[in-house]
Scaffold this motif. Structure first.
Motif, PDB file in Angstrom:
ATOM      1  N   GLY A  36      -2.139  13.302   9.988  1.00 59.59           N
ATOM      2  CA  GLY A  36      -3.145  13.777   9.038  1.00 59.59           C
ATOM      3  C   GLY A  36      -2.566  14.563   7.878  1.00 59.59           C
ATOM      4  O   GLY A  36      -3.228  14.727   6.851  1.00 59.59           O
ATOM      5  N   HIS A  37      -1.339  15.033   8.004  1.00 54.87           N
ATOM      6  CA  HIS A  37      -0.694  15.799   6.937  1.00 54.87           C
ATOM      7  C   HIS A  37      -0.093  14.896   5.852  1.00 54.87           C
ATOM      8  O   HIS A  37       0.460  15.396   4.883  1.00 54.87           O
ATOM      9  CB  HIS A  37       0.394  16.701   7.532  1.00 54.87           C
ATOM     10  CG  HIS A  37       1.463  15.962   8.279  1.00 54.87           C
ATOM     11  ND1 HIS A  37       1.230  15.392   9.516  1.00 54.87           N
ATOM     12  CD2 HIS A  37       2.751  15.686   7.961  1.00 54.87           C
ATOM     13  CE1 HIS A  37       2.353  14.801   9.927  1.00 54.87           C
ATOM     14  NE2 HIS A  37       3.288  14.966   9.002  1.00 54.87           N
ATOM     15  N   GLN A  38      -0.234  13.572   6.003  1.00 53.25           N
ATOM     16  CA  GLN A  38       0.276  12.647   4.987  1.00 53.25           C
ATOM     17  C   GLN A  38      -0.415  12.915   3.662  1.00 53.25           C
ATOM     18  O   GLN A  38      -1.636  12.882   3.578  1.00 53.25           O
ATOM     19  CB  GLN A  38       0.049  11.202   5.443  1.00 53.25           C
ATOM     20  CG  GLN A  38       0.522  10.163   4.453  1.00 53.25           C
ATOM     21  CD  GLN A  38       0.465   8.772   5.045  1.00 53.25           C
ATOM     22  OE1 GLN A  38       1.417   8.325   5.647  1.00 53.25           O
ATOM     23  NE2 GLN A  38      -0.681   8.102   4.896  1.00 53.25           N
ATOM     24  N   ALA A  39       0.351  13.168   2.620  1.00 51.30           N
ATOM     25  CA  ALA A  39      -0.197  13.572   1.329  1.00 51.30           C
ATOM     26  C   ALA A  39      -0.707  12.403   0.486  1.00 51.30           C
ATOM     27  O   ALA A  39      -1.564  12.592  -0.377  1.00 51.30           O
ATOM     28  CB  ALA A  39       0.861  14.337   0.532  1.00 51.30           C
ATOM     29  N   THR A  40      -0.225  11.201   0.745  1.00 48.57           N
ATOM     30  CA  THR A  40      -0.549  10.073  -0.128  1.00 48.57           C
ATOM     31  C   THR A  40      -1.883   9.403   0.176  1.00 48.57           C
ATOM     32  O   THR A  40      -2.314   8.539  -0.579  1.00 48.57           O
ATOM     33  CB  THR A  40       0.561   9.012  -0.055  1.00 48.57           C
ATOM     34  OG1 THR A  40       0.762   8.665   1.320  1.00 48.57           O
ATOM     35  CG2 THR A  40       1.840   9.515  -0.660  1.00 48.57           C
ATOM     36  N   GLY A  41      -2.526   9.755   1.265  1.00 48.11           N
ATOM     37  CA  GLY A  41      -3.809   9.156   1.611  1.00 48.11           C
ATOM     38  C   GLY A  41      -4.037   9.198   3.106  1.00 48.11           C
ATOM     39  O   GLY A  41      -3.113   9.454   3.876  1.00 48.11           O
ATOM     40  N   ALA A  42      -5.264   8.955   3.500  1.00 44.37           N
ATOM     41  CA  ALA A  42      -5.627   8.985   4.922  1.00 44.37           C
ATOM     42  C   ALA A  42      -4.879   7.893   5.682  1.00 44.37           C
ATOM     43  O   ALA A  42      -4.956   6.721   5.311  1.00 44.37           O
ATOM     44  CB  ALA A  42      -7.125   8.814   5.091  1.00 44.37           C
ATOM     45  N   PRO A  43      -4.154   8.254   6.727  1.00 42.53           N
ATOM     46  CA  PRO A  43      -3.412   7.260   7.508  1.00 42.53           C
ATOM     47  C   PRO A  43      -4.288   6.123   8.036  1.00 42.53           C
ATOM     48  O   PRO A  43      -3.854   4.980   8.079  1.00 42.53           O
ATOM     49  CB  PRO A  43      -2.817   8.077   8.653  1.00 42.53           C
ATOM     50  CG  PRO A  43      -2.717   9.453   8.106  1.00 42.53           C
ATOM     51  CD  PRO A  43      -3.912   9.607   7.204  1.00 42.53           C
ATOM     52  N   SER A  44      -5.514   6.436   8.413  1.00 43.34           N
ATOM     53  CA  SER A  44      -6.404   5.399   8.944  1.00 43.34           C
ATOM     54  C   SER A  44      -6.824   4.402   7.864  1.00 43.34           C
ATOM     55  O   SER A  44      -7.234   3.294   8.173  1.00 43.34           O
ATOM     56  CB  SER A  44      -7.635   6.026   9.581  1.00 43.34           C
ATOM     57  OG  SER A  44      -8.332   6.817   8.631  1.00 43.34           O
ATOM     58  N   GLU A  45      -6.700   4.781   6.609  1.00 43.81           N
ATOM     59  CA  GLU A  45      -7.085   3.890   5.515  1.00 43.81           C
ATOM     60  C   GLU A  45      -5.910   3.103   4.949  1.00 43.81           C
ATOM     61  O   GLU A  45      -6.031   1.905   4.702  1.00 43.81           O
ATOM     62  CB  GLU A  45      -7.755   4.686   4.399  1.00 43.81           C
ATOM     63  CG  GLU A  45      -9.092   5.266   4.802  1.00 43.81           C
ATOM     64  CD  GLU A  45      -9.697   6.128   3.720  1.00 43.81           C
ATOM     65  OE1 GLU A  45      -9.296   6.020   2.542  1.00 43.81           O
ATOM     66  OE2 GLU A  45     -10.576   6.937   4.061  1.00 43.81           O
ATOM     67  N   ILE A  46      -4.777   3.778   4.717  1.00 44.39           N
ATOM     68  CA  ILE A  46      -3.652   3.097   4.073  1.00 44.39           C
ATOM     69  C   ILE A  46      -2.481   2.829   5.016  1.00 44.39           C
ATOM     70  O   ILE A  46      -1.568   2.083   4.675  1.00 44.39           O
ATOM     71  CB  ILE A  46      -3.137   3.858   2.833  1.00 44.39           C
ATOM     72  CG1 ILE A  46      -2.503   5.195   3.223  1.00 44.39           C
ATOM     73  CG2 ILE A  46      -4.225   4.038   1.807  1.00 44.39           C
ATOM     74  CD1 ILE A  46      -1.740   5.856   2.091  1.00 44.39           C
ATOM     75  N   GLY A  47      -2.487   3.423   6.191  1.00 46.30           N
ATOM     76  CA  GLY A  47      -1.370   3.320   7.107  1.00 46.30           C
ATOM     77  C   GLY A  47      -0.527   4.576   7.046  1.00 46.30           C
ATOM     78  O   GLY A  47      -0.861   5.530   6.338  1.00 46.30           O
ATOM     79  N   VAL A  48       0.573   4.579   7.782  1.00 43.47           N
ATOM     80  CA  VAL A  48       1.442   5.751   7.870  1.00 43.47           C
ATOM     81  C   VAL A  48       2.797   5.414   7.268  1.00 43.47           C
ATOM     82  O   VAL A  48       3.376   4.363   7.545  1.00 43.47           O
ATOM     83  CB  VAL A  48       1.613   6.211   9.335  1.00 43.47           C
ATOM     84  CG1 VAL A  48       2.569   7.387   9.427  1.00 43.47           C
ATOM     85  CG2 VAL A  48       0.255   6.580   9.923  1.00 43.47           C
ATOM     86  N   CYS A  49       3.286   6.328   6.457  1.00 40.53           N
ATOM     87  CA  CYS A  49       4.579   6.174   5.792  1.00 40.53           C
ATOM     88  C   CYS A  49       5.717   6.194   6.821  1.00 40.53           C
ATOM     89  O   CYS A  49       5.690   6.970   7.775  1.00 40.53           O
ATOM     90  CB  CYS A  49       4.760   7.304   4.786  1.00 40.53           C
ATOM     91  SG  CYS A  49       6.326   7.238   3.906  1.00 40.53           S
ATOM     92  N   VAL A  50       6.713   5.354   6.593  1.00 45.34           N
ATOM     93  CA  VAL A  50       7.872   5.273   7.475  1.00 45.34           C
ATOM     94  C   VAL A  50       8.533   6.638   7.639  1.00 45.34           C
ATOM     95  O   VAL A  50       8.970   7.005   8.737  1.00 45.34           O
ATOM     96  CB  VAL A  50       8.896   4.257   6.923  1.00 45.34           C
ATOM     97  CG1 VAL A  50      10.151   4.222   7.772  1.00 45.34           C
ATOM     98  CG2 VAL A  50       8.277   2.886   6.824  1.00 45.34           C
ATOM     99  N   THR A  51       8.590   7.413   6.583  1.00 48.29           N
ATOM    100  CA  THR A  51       9.243   8.717   6.625  1.00 48.29           C
ATOM    101  C   THR A  51       8.600   9.634   7.669  1.00 48.29           C
ATOM    102  O   THR A  51       9.302  10.317   8.417  1.00 48.29           O
ATOM    103  CB  THR A  51       9.197   9.391   5.236  1.00 48.29           C
ATOM    104  OG1 THR A  51       9.804   8.517   4.289  1.00 48.29           O
ATOM    105  CG2 THR A  51       9.902  10.716   5.229  1.00 48.29           C
ATOM    106  N   LEU A  52       7.274   9.639   7.728  1.00 47.35           N
ATOM    107  CA  LEU A  52       6.581  10.490   8.700  1.00 47.35           C
ATOM    108  C   LEU A  52       6.809  10.019  10.133  1.00 47.35           C
ATOM    109  O   LEU A  52       6.946  10.836  11.048  1.00 47.35           O
ATOM    110  CB  LEU A  52       5.090  10.559   8.384  1.00 47.35           C
ATOM    111  CG  LEU A  52       4.713  11.229   7.068  1.00 47.35           C
ATOM    112  CD1 LEU A  52       3.211  11.219   6.876  1.00 47.35           C
ATOM    113  CD2 LEU A  52       5.257  12.643   7.003  1.00 47.35           C
TER     114      LEU A  52
END
Length: 106
Positions: A36-52
């Motif tokens: 949930g701390h992903q800054a680029t957008g909601a993980p449930s909507e755009i997915g999760v960044c590889v870095t996280l």
């Protein structure tokens, strides 16, 4: 035809034969809770960044990218490319299909 289907199922089974890959699938099932701390957008909507995902696994990004690619090739993940970034989320239809196959064949 049987051989082609078996190869796909074998690849899927191989993709699940790793603690890190199972953890990734588990975390992505509740992506907003875990990332949930992903800054680029909601993980449930755009997915999760590889870095996280790499940070959570405490692994190098190239290693995590290999795990993600195995899961993607098995059909268990989809990738959303935004600019030069890749965001991953579960492919629930493929996961359910694999579960049905396991139930029918074991």
């Amino acid at each position: 035809m049987y051989r082609a289907v078996m190869v796909d199922r074998l690849e899927q089974s191989k993709a699940l034969a790793g603690e890190a890959r199972l953890a990734i699938l588990g975390w992505l099932a509740e992506s907003d809770r875990h990332f949930g701390h992903q800054a680029t957008g909601a993980p449930s909507e755009i997915g999760v960044c590889v870095t996280l995902i790499a940070e959570k696994l405490e692994m190098a990004q190239p290693t995590v990218s290999r795990h993600l690619e195995l899961l993607r090739r098995a059909g268990f993940l989809s990738v959303n490319k935004i600019g030069r970034w890749s965001y991953f989320r579960r492919n629930e239809a493929a996961i359910e299909d694999y579960k049905r196959w396991i139930d029918e064949h074991l």
